[in-house]
Design a protein around this motif. Structure first.
Motif, mmCIF file in Angstrom:
data_model
loop_
_atom_site.group_PDB
_atom_site.id
_atom_site.type_symbol
_atom_site.label_atom_id
_atom_site.label_comp_id
_atom_site.label_asym_id
_atom_site.label_seq_id
_atom_site.Cartn_x
_atom_site.Cartn_y
_atom_site.Cartn_z
ATOM 1 N N TRP A 73 0.826 -1.208 0.000
ATOM 2 C CA TRP A 73 0.000 0.000 0.000
ATOM 3 C C TRP A 73 0.860 1.258 0.000
ATOM 4 O O TRP A 73 0.474 2.277 -0.591
ATOM 5 N N ILE A 74 2.021 1.212 0.637
ATOM 6 C CA ILE A 74 2.929 2.359 0.619
ATOM 7 C C ILE A 74 3.443 2.599 -0.795
ATOM 8 O O ILE A 74 3.700 3.745 -1.193
ATOM 9 N N TYR A 75 3.568 1.515 -1.556
ATOM 10 C CA TYR A 75 4.072 1.622 -2.932
ATOM 11 C C TYR A 75 3.226 2.577 -3.767
ATOM 12 O O TYR A 75 3.765 3.367 -4.557
ATOM 13 N N ILE A 76 1.907 2.539 -3.606
ATOM 14 C CA ILE A 76 0.996 3.294 -4.474
ATOM 15 C C ILE A 76 1.231 4.806 -4.372
ATOM 16 O O ILE A 76 1.482 5.466 -5.390
ATOM 17 N N PRO A 77 1.177 5.428 -3.170
ATOM 18 C CA PRO A 77 1.436 6.878 -3.118
ATOM 19 C C PRO A 77 2.874 7.234 -3.472
ATOM 20 O O PRO A 77 3.125 8.276 -4.102
ATOM 21 N N PHE A 78 3.831 6.377 -3.085
ATOM 22 C CA PHE A 78 5.230 6.667 -3.398
ATOM 23 C C PHE A 78 5.461 6.646 -4.906
ATOM 24 O O PHE A 78 6.144 7.519 -5.455
ATOM 25 N N CYS A 79 4.900 5.653 -5.577
ATOM 26 C CA CYS A 79 5.065 5.555 -7.029
ATOM 27 C C CYS A 79 4.388 6.731 -7.724
ATOM 28 O O CYS A 79 4.939 7.315 -8.665
ATOM 29 N N THR A 80 3.214 7.099 -7.265
ATOM 30 C CA THR A 80 2.491 8.229 -7.844
ATOM 31 C C THR A 80 3.289 9.520 -7.703
ATOM 32 O O THR A 80 3.439 10.300 -8.662
ATOM 33 N N MET A 81 3.825 9.770 -6.504
ATOM 34 C CA MET A 81 4.603 10.982 -6.272
ATOM 35 C C MET A 81 5.884 10.981 -7.096
ATOM 36 O O MET A 81 6.320 12.034 -7.592
ATOM 37 N N TYR A 82 6.493 9.811 -7.269
ATOM 38 C CA TYR A 82 7.725 9.716 -8.060
ATOM 39 C C TYR A 82 7.459 10.071 -9.522
ATOM 40 O O TYR A 82 8.218 10.823 -10.139
ATOM 41 N N VAL A 83 6.374 9.536 -10.080
ATOM 42 C CA VAL A 83 6.021 9.827 -11.471
ATOM 43 C C VAL A 83 5.741 11.320 -11.651
ATOM 44 O O VAL A 83 6.206 11.951 -12.613
ATOM 45 N N ILE A 84 4.998 11.911 -10.699
ATOM 46 C CA ILE A 84 4.700 13.352 -10.775
ATOM 47 C C ILE A 84 5.983 14.167 -10.670
ATOM 48 O O ILE A 84 6.157 15.174 -11.370
ATOM 49 N N ALA A 85 6.903 13.743 -9.785
ATOM 50 C CA ALA A 85 8.172 14.463 -9.628
ATOM 51 C C ALA A 85 8.992 14.419 -10.913
ATOM 52 O O ALA A 85 9.564 15.438 -11.335
ATOM 53 N N ILE A 86 9.046 13.254 -11.555
ATOM 54 C CA ILE A 86 9.794 13.127 -12.806
ATOM 55 C C ILE A 86 9.180 14.012 -13.886
ATOM 56 O O ILE A 86 9.876 14.774 -14.570
ATOM 57 N N LEU A 87 7.862 13.924 -14.053
ATOM 58 C CA LEU A 87 7.185 14.727 -15.073
ATOM 59 C C LEU A 87 7.309 16.222 -14.782
ATOM 60 O O LEU A 87 7.543 17.029 -15.690
#
Length: 314
Positions: free
Chosen positions: A29-43
């Motif tokens: 479950w921690i993966y989901i917000p972390f992955c989302t924030m990482y993608v937004i940070a990259i973009l």
């Protein structure tokens, strides 16, 4: 894991990263917000780089420093987040010894670099607000390049001893790191040799960076605020303060968590999973916040971004 976890290890071939100790059940479950924030940070950071490169009107010292900050955020997050996410989602906990040292180096190097860029941004705002007539002649392209080179050299040199110190240690306890990335303090606790040299060097780096950069930024903004409050009109004061508001937000978001993180070694009452989670969020949230703060609060970037999407629709 094998006997290498408990027998003598001079240089272990791999380390085992636990992720967030105590929250293993919640890793998926921690993966989901972390992955989302990482993608937004990259973009977000790539968007900042794209807009500044595309628009010739943004070829100014502040935007050059913002490009440096975006690149730093991209490298810092990419050096840590992919492995962290693989731990959370795939339970892939092993990391090669050399890869661990490389990750440790990048974390220290680009964290120091980010601090130096904030000093450069504070200098740019100081000259732009306190001595605007000399801004173009003071911060020329060659001066900006020299500042960038100085920031790069300082961070590279200060971070270089960390992997060498870790490689010289011998490990006789375990190769399990109770963290989601190769944190130098966590790795030091696994060594069975004296690590005081590393601790002293860590204090030296913190003093050299925070002890030098924070006072420089503070003095710059004290003079900036004095200049702003001396302006005769309220509208002019608000407009001028708005130009440096985004810098203040980013500076506070960087140094406050860093200060808390640096004091964690003295506080043994805070649960380990809380410390690890805060450290993870610190590495992830900053690359996420910077493009959002500068994109929303910097009018020139915001206008170019809106213009770009408007043109795309038409």
């Amino acid at each position: 894991m094998s006997d290498s976890n408990t027998t003598d290890i001079t240089n272990p071939s791999t380390f085992i990263l636990l992720g967030i100790p105590g929250l293993e059940v919640a890793h998926v479950w921690i993966y989901i917000p972390f992955c989302t924030m990482y993608v937004i940070a990259i973009l977000g950071n790539f968007t900042i780089l794209f807009i500044i490169k595309r628009e010739r009107s943004l070829r100014a010292p502040m935007y050059y420093f913002l490009c440096m900050l975006a690149i730093t955020d991209l490298v810092l997050s990419t050096a840590t987040l992919p492995k962290m996410l693989s731990i959370f989602w795939f339970n892939s906990r092993e990391i090669n010894f050399s890869a661990c040292l490389t990750q440790m180096y990048f974390i220290h190097c680009f964290s120091v670099m980010e601090s130096g860029i904030f000093v450069a941004l504070a200098l740019d705002r100081y000259v732009a607000i306190c001595d605007p007539l000399r801004h173009s002649t003071t911060l020329t392209n060659s001066v900006v390049a020299k500042i960038g080179l100085a920031v790069l050299l300082r961070s590279t040199i200060l971070a270089l001893p960390y992997p060498f110190l870790v490689r010289w240690w011998s490990y006789c306890r375990t190769n399990i790191i109770p963290h989601s990335y190769c944190d130098q303090i966590a790795v030091a606790k696994l060594a069975c040799t004296d690590t005081h040299v590393s601790s002293y060097y860590g204090f030296f780096v913190e003093f050299s960076v925070i002890g030098l950069d924070v006072p420089l930024i503070t003095v710059s903004y004290i003079k900036i605020l004095r200049t702003i409050f001396s302006l005769p009109k309220k509208d002019a004061r608000l407009k001028t303060f708005g130009t440096c508001g985004s810098h203040l937000c980013c500076i506070l978001s960087f140094y406050l968590p860093a200060f808390f993180s640096s004091t964690r070694r003295f506080d043994h009452k805070v649960p380990l999973h809380v410390l690890v989670l805060i450290a993870n969020v610190h590495l992830l949230v900053l690359p996420l916040l910077h493009p959002i703060i500068y994109g929303v609060r910097t009018k020139q970037i915001r206008d170019r971004l809106l213009k770009f999407f408007t043109c795309k629709r038409t």
